[in-house]
Design a protein around this motif. Structure first.
Motif, short mmCIF file in Angstrom:
data_model
loop_
_atom_site.label_atom_id
_atom_site.label_comp_id
_atom_site.label_asym_id
_atom_site.label_seq_id
_atom_site.Cartn_x
_atom_site.Cartn_y
_atom_site.Cartn_z
N ASP A 17 0.80 -1.05 -0.06
CA ASP A 17 0.24 -0.11 -0.01
C ASP A 17 0.56 1.31 -0.12
O ASP A 17 0.74 2.37 -0.52
CB ASP A 17 -1.07 -0.05 1.27
CG ASP A 17 -2.08 -1.00 0.90
OD1 ASP A 17 -2.46 -1.48 -0.02
OD2 ASP A 17 -2.66 -1.66 2.21
N LYS A 18 1.96 1.22 0.81
CA LYS A 18 2.80 2.38 1.00
C LYS A 18 3.44 2.85 -0.33
O LYS A 18 3.84 3.92 -0.66
CB LYS A 18 3.80 2.16 2.04
CG LYS A 18 4.66 3.21 2.49
CD LYS A 18 5.58 3.04 3.58
CE LYS A 18 6.79 4.30 3.98
NZ LYS A 18 7.45 4.14 4.87
N TYR A 19 3.86 1.82 -1.01
CA TYR A 19 4.73 1.98 -2.19
C TYR A 19 3.96 1.79 -3.78
O TYR A 19 4.60 1.87 -4.72
CB TYR A 19 6.00 1.19 -2.21
CG TYR A 19 6.88 1.52 -1.24
CD1 TYR A 19 7.87 2.49 -1.33
CD2 TYR A 19 7.03 0.58 -0.02
CE1 TYR A 19 8.59 3.09 -0.22
CE2 TYR A 19 7.84 1.00 0.81
CZ TYR A 19 8.83 2.00 0.99
OH TYR A 19 9.33 2.47 2.13
N PHE A 20 2.61 1.58 -3.44
CA PHE A 20 2.05 1.01 -4.89
C PHE A 20 1.84 2.30 -5.97
O PHE A 20 2.08 2.00 -6.93
CB PHE A 20 0.45 0.65 -4.32
CG PHE A 20 -0.22 0.13 -5.65
CD1 PHE A 20 -0.09 -1.46 -5.88
CD2 PHE A 20 -1.20 0.65 -6.42
CE1 PHE A 20 -0.63 -1.89 -7.10
CE2 PHE A 20 -1.91 0.19 -7.23
CZ PHE A 20 -1.78 -0.96 -7.62
N ALA A 25 3.72 5.12 -10.94
CA ALA A 25 4.29 5.91 -11.53
C ALA A 25 5.39 5.52 -12.39
O ALA A 25 5.73 5.88 -13.76
CB ALA A 25 4.84 6.96 -10.55
N VAL A 26 6.07 4.41 -11.93
CA VAL A 26 7.22 3.90 -12.84
C VAL A 26 6.87 3.26 -13.87
O VAL A 26 7.43 3.32 -14.96
CB VAL A 26 8.09 2.93 -11.63
CG1 VAL A 26 9.24 2.41 -12.64
CG2 VAL A 26 8.79 3.75 -10.69
N ILE A 27 5.97 2.40 -13.87
CA ILE A 27 5.19 1.65 -14.84
C ILE A 27 4.94 2.48 -16.04
O ILE A 27 5.06 2.35 -17.15
CB ILE A 27 4.44 0.88 -14.50
CG1 ILE A 27 4.81 -0.40 -13.42
CG2 ILE A 27 3.47 0.09 -15.69
CD1 ILE A 27 3.86 -1.43 -12.94
N LEU A 28 4.00 3.75 -15.56
CA LEU A 28 3.63 4.76 -16.51
C LEU A 28 4.84 5.31 -17.29
O LEU A 28 4.62 5.40 -18.48
CB LEU A 28 2.68 5.74 -15.83
CG LEU A 28 1.40 5.16 -15.54
CD1 LEU A 28 0.72 6.24 -14.70
CD2 LEU A 28 0.45 4.78 -16.79
N PHE A 57 -2.63 -1.27 -13.17
CA PHE A 57 -2.16 -0.46 -11.91
C PHE A 57 -2.97 0.82 -11.81
O PHE A 57 -3.39 1.16 -10.50
CB PHE A 57 -0.60 -0.24 -11.79
CG PHE A 57 -0.05 -1.33 -11.26
CD1 PHE A 57 0.82 -1.26 -10.33
CD2 PHE A 57 0.30 -2.38 -12.10
CE1 PHE A 57 1.68 -2.30 -9.65
CE2 PHE A 57 0.98 -3.69 -11.79
CZ PHE A 57 1.79 -3.54 -10.56
N VAL A 58 -3.18 1.47 -12.87
CA VAL A 58 -3.96 2.88 -12.79
C VAL A 58 -5.36 2.86 -12.27
O VAL A 58 -5.62 3.34 -11.38
CB VAL A 58 -3.98 3.59 -14.05
CG1 VAL A 58 -4.91 4.72 -14.12
CG2 VAL A 58 -2.49 3.98 -14.51
#
Length: 565
Positions: A17-20, A25-28, A57-58
């Motif tokens: 939850d903290k880093y999701f 953002a990295v994947i985008l 993810f979005v």
């Protein structure tokens, strides 16, 4: 694997939850690179995989039902990345790492079922290239997967081995960390409970308790301390215990403040202070007495960080002791007075003889003067001589009567500085004639000068009279020369008064009991047994001591009194 795989979702899900959002953002951000790769290879499948993962993810950031399964989405994303890498490059480090990470996350998060599902999914994704003919029209010429045959099975085995082994290691590490964390939490909870219970115990204790830090500033002041002093903890917290208080000072004298500071300093050095009587001034101005025990407060490393004091309010006890002491002194004074009257009664014969002498002189002088006047032979010089003699003898009788009045009066004055020789001489003035009439030789050894003592001269006379009377009675039926030696001596600290007789001494079986009240060796009706007991009380109140011993052919009584200022 020998270890049981236990789901640890409660550890992974908060991290996910903290880093999701950062992962999303990295994947985008990587989407443009995937698009470039599509133009280079013309392979739409890889780009589609990337787009689908990014979209998943979005959507998970906004759709609640997906947001509740972030860990599953991360695992699926890792599997998809591994599959796309496998399709594009065959067996590669990026693909292996993605599959192994997916297996670890799934097994740790979902237990044995997650391990099985992730292993099966890995196998399917690894063998996707064998189904490449289904998508062959989509693959440009020259781009073909090559992990076929035996190489594919070896890759599957290697990835499953690494994934399961890594899952086991991570599981052991995470389980150990969780166990230690749990133990630490329990210890912290236990410590917090103990601290809370101690705080409650200190605060509700029926004794005043205070604490100071290493600088002597108050950091603990329980309810009982508040109750007896009137000061609230909020008024005193952070103030110096020995020097600063709001309103009236808790300690009014500087000397007393200094002694309190010494107690705190000594305790800070590791010394335990017991039964230190602490006089405090309450907020309302009343004086109270606290019997204090103080000890050093230490931290877990043993370093002294302050002082804890536990007290007992002895104000009422002291008041009762003062009243009891007052009652004791009043009772003792009554007994002393009764003993003095008894002594006067015993000295009646001696007193009568002492008064009879000046009266006889007065009578003879008066008769001689009258006869001279009657025969008209009295000249002025003769009459003046007789009158002067009468005046002198009248003064002597008056002095004896005055001394008897003073001796019979109850002593209520404060102790004063007196000369012990004066008490000895006065006692001999009262009883000397009686002793001589009884055939007793009196020997005195008095120094020319003697240090003073603190007390009542009349009471000390009474002690000496009691000793002389006992010596007289001890020699009354003895066929030996009767003699009393009365002496006074001094050293740097004490004055000694001794009486010695020739009465044969005191039997050893009663030597230790002669100062007990009502204990006497005399016949019934001849003594009350109070003389030596009263003497013992008088000497004790003067700060001295009295004891008896056998010496030569008689008894010796010694009185030791401290020199007065």
């Amino acid at each position: 694997m020998h270890a049981k795989i236990v789901p640890l979702k409660e550890i992974l899900e908060p991290i996910t939850d903290k880093y999701f959002y950062w992962l999303t953002a990295v994947i985008l951000l990587l989407l443009p690179f995937s698009l470039v790769r599509y133009f280079q290879t013309g392979w739409l499948t890889l780009y589609s995989f990337h787009c689908s993962v990014a979209l998943l993810f979005v959507l998970s950031c906004f759709i609640p039902i997906l947001s509740r399964h972030k860990l599953v989405i991360v695992v699926v994303g890792c599997m998809t990345i591994g599959a796309s890498a496998n399709l594009q490059h065959g067996i590669s480090q990026s693909g292996e790492a993605s599959f192994v990470l997916a297996i670890v996350l799934c097994s740790v998060g979902f237990g044995v079922k997650g391990l099985i599902l992730s292993s099966v999914a890995t196998a399917l994704f690894l063998f996707l290239p064998h189904l490449a003919f289904l998508i062959e029209p989509l693959i440009p010429t020259g781009i073909r997967p090559y992990n076929e045959g035996r190489e594919g099975f070896l890759a599957l085995g290697w990835i499953l081995f690494c994934g399961i082994s890594a899952s086991y290691v991570v599981l052991r590490l995470v389980t150990g960390v969780r166990s230690k964390s749990h133990q630490l939490s329990l210890s912290l909870i236990k410590s917090a409970n103990i601290a809370r219970d101690l705080t409650i115990l200190i605060d509700t204790a029926n004794a005043p308790i205070f604490g100071v830090d290493s600088e002597g500033k108050i950091n603990e002041w329980n309810q009982q301390a508040e109750k007896i002093t009137g000061y609230k903890k909020t008024e005193l917290e952070g103030l110096s215990f020995a020097t600063a208080f709001p309103g009236d000072a808790l300690f009014r004298t500087n000397d007393y403040r200094a002694s309190i500071a010494d107690v705190l300093n000594n305790t800070m050095m590791g010394e335990e202070i017991s039964n230190f009587e602490l006089d405090l001034i309450t907020k309302s101005g009343e004086s109270i007495s606290i019997l204090l025990n103080s000890t050093a407060r230490k931290d877990v490393s043993g370093k002294i960080i302050g002082v804890v004091g536990v007290g007992q309010d002895i104000t009422e006890l002291n008041r009762m002791q003062i009243e009891q002491e007052k009652e004791r002194k009043e009772a003792s004074a009554q007994i002393i007075q009764a003993s003095k009257l008894a002594t006067l009664g015993e000295m009646a014969t001696s007193v009568a003889h002492e008064l009879n002498q000046p009266l006889n002189v007065i009578r003879v002088a008066a008769e001689n003067g009258r006869r001279k006047i009657a025969t008209d032979t009295a000249d002025p010089e003769y009459l003046e001589k007789k009158l002067n003699r009468i005046i002198a003898q009248t003064g002597r009788a008056a002095a004896i009567i005055q001394h008897l009045r003073m001796f019979g009066r109850e002593a209520k004055e404060e102790p004063e500085v007196i000369d012990p020789r004066l008490a000895v001489e006065n006692a001999l003035d009262l009883m000397g004639t009686q002793l001589r009439l009884s055939g007793i030789e009196i020997v005195t050894e008095l120094p020319k000068s003697c240090p003073s003592i603190l007390g009542h001269v009349i009471q000390l006379e009474q002690v000496i009279l009691n000793l002389l009377a006992n010596a007289r009675d001890a020699m009354s039926d003895k066929d030996v020369p009767a003699k009393i030696l009365l002496g006074v001596s001094a050293d740097d600290e004490n004055v000694r008064i001794t009486t010695e007789d020739t009465g044969g001494g005191i039997p050893k079986d009663i030597l230790e009991r002669i100062f007990e009240p009502f204990y006497t060796t005399k016949k019934i009706g001849e003594g009350t047994g109070l003389g030596l007991s009263v003497s013992y009380g008088i000497v004790r109140d003067m700060g001295g001591r009295i004891f008896a011993e056998n010496f030569n052919d008689g008894a010796r009584i010694t009185i030791i009194l401290p020199i007065g200022n």
